[in-house]
Write a protein that holds these residues in place. Structure first.
Motif, PDB file in Angstrom:
ATOM      1  N   VAL A 143       0.735  -1.086  -0.085  1.00  0.00           N
ATOM      2  CA  VAL A 143      -0.080  -0.038   0.049  1.00  0.00           C
ATOM      3  C   VAL A 143       0.955   1.233   0.131  1.00  0.00           C
ATOM      4  O   VAL A 143       0.484   2.193  -0.922  1.00  0.00           O
ATOM      5  N   VAL A 144       2.156   1.143   0.790  1.00  0.00           N
ATOM      6  CA  VAL A 144       2.787   2.345   0.733  1.00  0.00           C
ATOM      7  C   VAL A 144       3.305   2.534  -0.560  1.00  0.00           C
ATOM      8  O   VAL A 144       3.540   3.543  -1.043  1.00  0.00           O
ATOM      9  N   ALA A 145       3.958   1.510  -1.358  1.00  0.00           N
ATOM     10  CA  ALA A 145       4.356   1.608  -2.463  1.00  0.00           C
ATOM     11  C   ALA A 145       3.609   2.109  -3.540  1.00  0.00           C
ATOM     12  O   ALA A 145       3.670   3.166  -4.285  1.00  0.00           O
ATOM     13  N   ILE A 146       2.274   1.751  -3.499  1.00  0.00           N
ATOM     14  CA  ILE A 146       1.179   2.237  -4.345  1.00  0.00           C
ATOM     15  C   ILE A 146       0.956   3.500  -4.208  1.00  0.00           C
ATOM     16  O   ILE A 146       0.957   4.333  -5.063  1.00  0.00           O
ATOM     17  N   TYR A 147       0.832   3.968  -2.969  1.00  0.00           N
ATOM     18  CA  TYR A 147       0.565   5.460  -2.598  1.00  0.00           C
ATOM     19  C   TYR A 147       1.861   6.246  -3.189  1.00  0.00           C
ATOM     20  O   TYR A 147       1.502   7.472  -3.799  1.00  0.00           O
ATOM     21  N   ARG A 148       2.942   5.851  -3.129  1.00  0.00           N
ATOM     22  CA  ARG A 148       4.096   6.677  -3.584  1.00  0.00           C
ATOM     23  C   ARG A 148       3.984   6.836  -4.985  1.00  0.00           C
ATOM     24  O   ARG A 148       4.257   7.768  -5.771  1.00  0.00           O
ATOM     25  N   TYR A 149       3.632   5.484  -5.703  1.00  0.00           N
ATOM     26  CA  TYR A 149       3.770   5.426  -7.051  1.00  0.00           C
ATOM     27  C   TYR A 149       2.782   6.545  -7.587  1.00  0.00           C
ATOM     28  O   TYR A 149       2.889   7.237  -8.481  1.00  0.00           O
ATOM     29  N   PHE A 150       1.642   6.805  -7.002  1.00  0.00           N
ATOM     30  CA  PHE A 150       0.548   7.536  -7.686  1.00  0.00           C
ATOM     31  C   PHE A 150       0.816   9.282  -7.347  1.00  0.00           C
ATOM     32  O   PHE A 150       0.873  10.198  -8.098  1.00  0.00           O
ATOM     33  N   LYS A 151       1.641   9.327  -6.316  1.00  0.00           N
ATOM     34  CA  LYS A 151       2.160  10.884  -5.592  1.00  0.00           C
ATOM     35  C   LYS A 151       3.328  11.143  -6.860  1.00  0.00           C
ATOM     36  O   LYS A 151       3.431  12.267  -6.942  1.00  0.00           O
ATOM     37  N   VAL A 152       4.013  10.201  -7.066  1.00  0.00           N
ATOM     38  CA  VAL A 152       5.319  10.684  -8.026  1.00  0.00           C
ATOM     39  C   VAL A 152       4.651  10.430  -9.561  1.00  0.00           C
ATOM     40  O   VAL A 152       4.916  11.548 -10.645  1.00  0.00           O
ATOM     41  N   VAL A 153       4.109   9.388 -10.100  1.00  0.00           N
ATOM     42  CA  VAL A 153       3.768   9.277 -11.556  1.00  0.00           C
ATOM     43  C   VAL A 153       2.321  10.034 -11.862  1.00  0.00           C
ATOM     44  O   VAL A 153       2.261  10.463 -12.978  1.00  0.00           O
TER      45      VAL A 153
END
Length: 353
Positions: free
Chosen positions: A123-133
């Motif tokens: 979940v943390v990685a997915i949230y980071r993905y949306f924040k960046v990409v």
């Protein structure tokens, strides 16, 4: 260590199928390896997560969804770490003395921690993905209440499949001594236990490979997106990549050994049920690899530092000034704020002119 008699007996099992299945599994290899490994896991994990819990509760002033996800990861680690001293005691004395109820709870907490850690890191990685990409996606507008709801869903998905473990007796008796094992031998396995074991193996494999694919996708997309941009702060690019690398490394180091040994044990029980030597070997390896699972509880504070600037600033502000690790970050923030102020002043001057 296995004695020569045990090794000879195990080798004889491979040539002739034993009547009634393989005898029960006892403590052998894991009794030597797991106690020091689990002791290190508990010591480092409790120390790091106690500091993390203190920072989250008393130092972090403004919570965001990422902070809430990491806080749930701390809770998952604590639930596992408080159950490990009982396991260490049983391995040191050679038998389980805490009864059936504590055996069920202990196994439930041990395996639920693995599922919860994997799910929350994903979940943390997915949230980071949306924040960046995808910075303009509505996921980035998630409120704290919505993040809490997502966390509840994650806990429900994690705990639900593990609840049946609490319904069965996992005490294995051998003479006057008893062991608390989830891994069982053919001879002592009922139909219900065999179904539970199959569910556990399916969950173990899916819990690794599905999140692994998601983590790799997020990491590759973040890397390609940031490398393809011609604008932006290179330091932010490096920080975003450090988050992905830290999560992937912790994930692979802690959970890959258990997944591979579970697949091997699954293959033996499905296609070579008479091969008791291989069954014992993979069972021992699987139990020993559990020590790597709980290493994630000691390494998760590293994920907190890399993935949350809020946590990092609160940690650095809690340290003495001479030991602060983020003076460069503070200076960069101060220079950035100074630059912003000077820009605003220039714009004001232009407007006045």
């Amino acid at each position: 260590m296995l004695t020569e008699l045990n090794i000879t007996t195990m080798l004889n099992f491979t040539t002739a199928p034993p009547v009634g299945g393989c005898p029960p599994v006892g403590i052998q290899l894991e009794g030597l390896i797991l106690p020091p490994v689990l002791t290190i896991d508990v010591t480092l994990g409790l120390l790091g997560n106690a500091v993390a819990l203190w920072i989250f509760c008393f130092k972090v002033k403004k919570w965001n969804p990422n902070t809430l996800f990491l806080f749930n990861l701390v809770i998952a680690d604590f639930l596992a770490l408080v159950s490990l001293p009982l396991r260490i005691h049983a391995l040191l004395v050679g038998h389980w003395v805490f009864g059936d109820a504590m055996c069920r709870i202990n196994l439930f907490l041990m395996f639920s921690n693995r599922s919860a850690s994997i799910a929350l890191m994903t979940v943390v990685a997915i949230y980071r993905y949306f924040k960046v990409v995808h910075p303009h996606h509505r996921v980035n507008l998630m409120t704290r209440r919505q993040a809490a709801f997502v966390s509840l869903i994650v806990w429900f998905l994690v705990i639900g499949p593990r609840v049946p473990m609490l319904a069965f007796n996992h005490i294995k008796r051998r003479g006057h001594r008893s062991q608390c094992f989830f891994f069982t031998s053919y001879k002592e396995a009922s139909r219900s236990i065999l179904i539970l074991l199959k569910m556990h193996r399916i969950l173990t494999v899916l819990e690794f490979f599905l999140p692994a694919a998601i983590l790799l996708f997020c990491s590759v997309r973040i890397h390609s997106f940031l490398r393809g941009r011609q604008i932006g702060n290179p330091e932010k690019v490096r920080k975003a990549m450090r988050v992905c690398v830290a999560i992937v490394l912790v994930f692979t180091l802690c959970f890959l050994p258990t997944t591979l040994s579970t697949i091997g044990l699954w293959f033996i029980t499905s296609f070579r049920p008479w091969d008791c030597a291989s069954f014992y070997s993979f069972t021992q390896i699987t139990i020993v690899s559990l020590g790597m699972n709980f290493l994630n509880s000691a390494l998760d504070p590293v994920v907190y530092v890399f993935s949350s600037s809020t946590f990092r600033r609160a940690l650095c502000e809690s340290l003495p000034r001479s030991l602060r690790c983020c003076r460069g970050e503070e200076e960069a923030q101060s220079s950035s704020s100074t630059g912003t102020q000077s820009t605003v002043q220039q714009e004001l001057k232009t407007i006045r002119t």
